[in-house]
Design an enzyme around this catalytic site. Sequence first.
Site, PDB file in Angstrom:
ATOM      1  N   ASN A 236       2.942  -0.327   0.860  1.00  0.00           N
ATOM      2  CA  ASN A 236       1.571  -0.565   0.424  1.00  0.00           C
ATOM      3  C   ASN A 236       1.405  -1.972  -0.100  1.00  0.00           C
ATOM      4  O   ASN A 236       2.062  -2.477  -0.956  1.00  0.00           O
ATOM      5  CB  ASN A 236       1.379   0.528  -0.605  1.00  0.00           C
ATOM      6  CG  ASN A 236      -0.295   0.451  -1.169  1.00  0.00           C
ATOM      7  OD1 ASN A 236      -0.920  -0.664  -0.577  1.00  0.00           O
ATOM      8  ND2 ASN A 236      -0.511   1.148  -2.006  1.00  0.00           N
TER       9      ASN A 236
ATOM     10  N   ASP B 167      10.854   5.882  -1.628  1.00  0.00           N
ATOM     11  CA  ASP B 167       9.471   5.510  -0.953  1.00  0.00           C
ATOM     12  C   ASP B 167       8.432   6.056  -2.153  1.00  0.00           C
ATOM     13  O   ASP B 167       8.845   7.005  -2.779  1.00  0.00           O
ATOM     14  CB  ASP B 167       9.449   6.125   0.289  1.00  0.00           C
ATOM     15  CG  ASP B 167       8.048   6.042   0.870  1.00  0.00           C
ATOM     16  OD1 ASP B 167       7.519   5.004   0.680  1.00  0.00           O
ATOM     17  OD2 ASP B 167       7.766   6.997   1.591  1.00  0.00           O
TER      18      ASP B 167
ATOM     19  N   ASP C 141       4.377   6.685  -1.419  1.00  0.00           N
ATOM     20  CA  ASP C 141       3.639   7.271  -0.866  1.00  0.00           C
ATOM     21  C   ASP C 141       4.199   8.265  -0.165  1.00  0.00           C
ATOM     22  O   ASP C 141       5.026   8.097   0.995  1.00  0.00           O
ATOM     23  CB  ASP C 141       2.676   6.526   0.176  1.00  0.00           C
ATOM     24  CG  ASP C 141       1.644   5.701  -0.294  1.00  0.00           C
ATOM     25  OD1 ASP C 141       0.872   5.986  -1.265  1.00  0.00           O
ATOM     26  OD2 ASP C 141       1.686   4.477  -0.173  1.00  0.00           O
TER      27      ASP C 141
HETATM   28 MG   LIG Z   1       5.891   7.184   2.526  1.00  0.00          MG
END
Ligand SMILES: [Mg+2]
Length: 256
Positions: free
Chosen positions: A41, A6, A8
């Site tokens: 995102n 991942d 962020d």
């Molecule tokens: Mg994250």
Amino acid sequence: MTFILDCDGVVWLGETAIPGSPTAVSRLREAGHRVVFLTNNSFPRLAEHVAKFERLGIEVDPSDVLTSPMAAASLLAPGERVMVFGGPGIFEALEQRGVEALEPGAGMNGKSGAVDAVIVGFDRNFDFSRLATAATVVRQGARLVGTNDDATFPSSDGLLPGAGSLLAAVMTAGGKKAEVAGKPYDATRALITERVGHVDWVVGDRPSTDGALAQRLQTHFGLVLTGVTPPDHGPIDPAPDREAPDLAGLVKDLLA
Ligand SMILES: [Mg+2]
């Protein structure tokens, strides 16, 4: 092994690399492992994601960056007309799929059924007018697709409302449940199976998306505490196979 990371809350927070993460990615690669990045995102174009990795000191092949708009586009058929409430990353993924992407309010012409689907992603310009337009098109019969349903995302200013918060408003106002594409849903699982194949570890900061995706892929979940899960957390569901303060710590453990 193949690692899905991942972004962020694992690799970066906002525009800042999480200390030790770029080095941790290098260490995995030097040990012969494949690293694929997966983000819910939906806003940036692929080239912007790649440029950000490079700014933060991480070389990346564009084919090793997977995003929720790619998964969302796979839920739509070439030739369909789709109204987009979100960023350029969604327009890019739809164009590549051969889907006609419309700006909010475009292509309605008062004709019911003229728009096949509404897609909702992260949109800082989302407001009452856009909510009203999205809800109207959905009530006219368009499908409702969400890039992801993360309620929040971590930033250097703390948790901010994510695409899931906007999608919830459209579901409520439009009276329809959304089909969601991003982690941990099936469109993302299918995208990974097609583009990556077997995965050994999913590493993330959010059990409800990263952990649930690992569970769906029947693989290991590594939890890091640099994003939405605080160090003083209670029980985690699904339970991680490994937990570490940050990516650097997790990689150190796994390579030991
Ligand atoms: Mg994250």
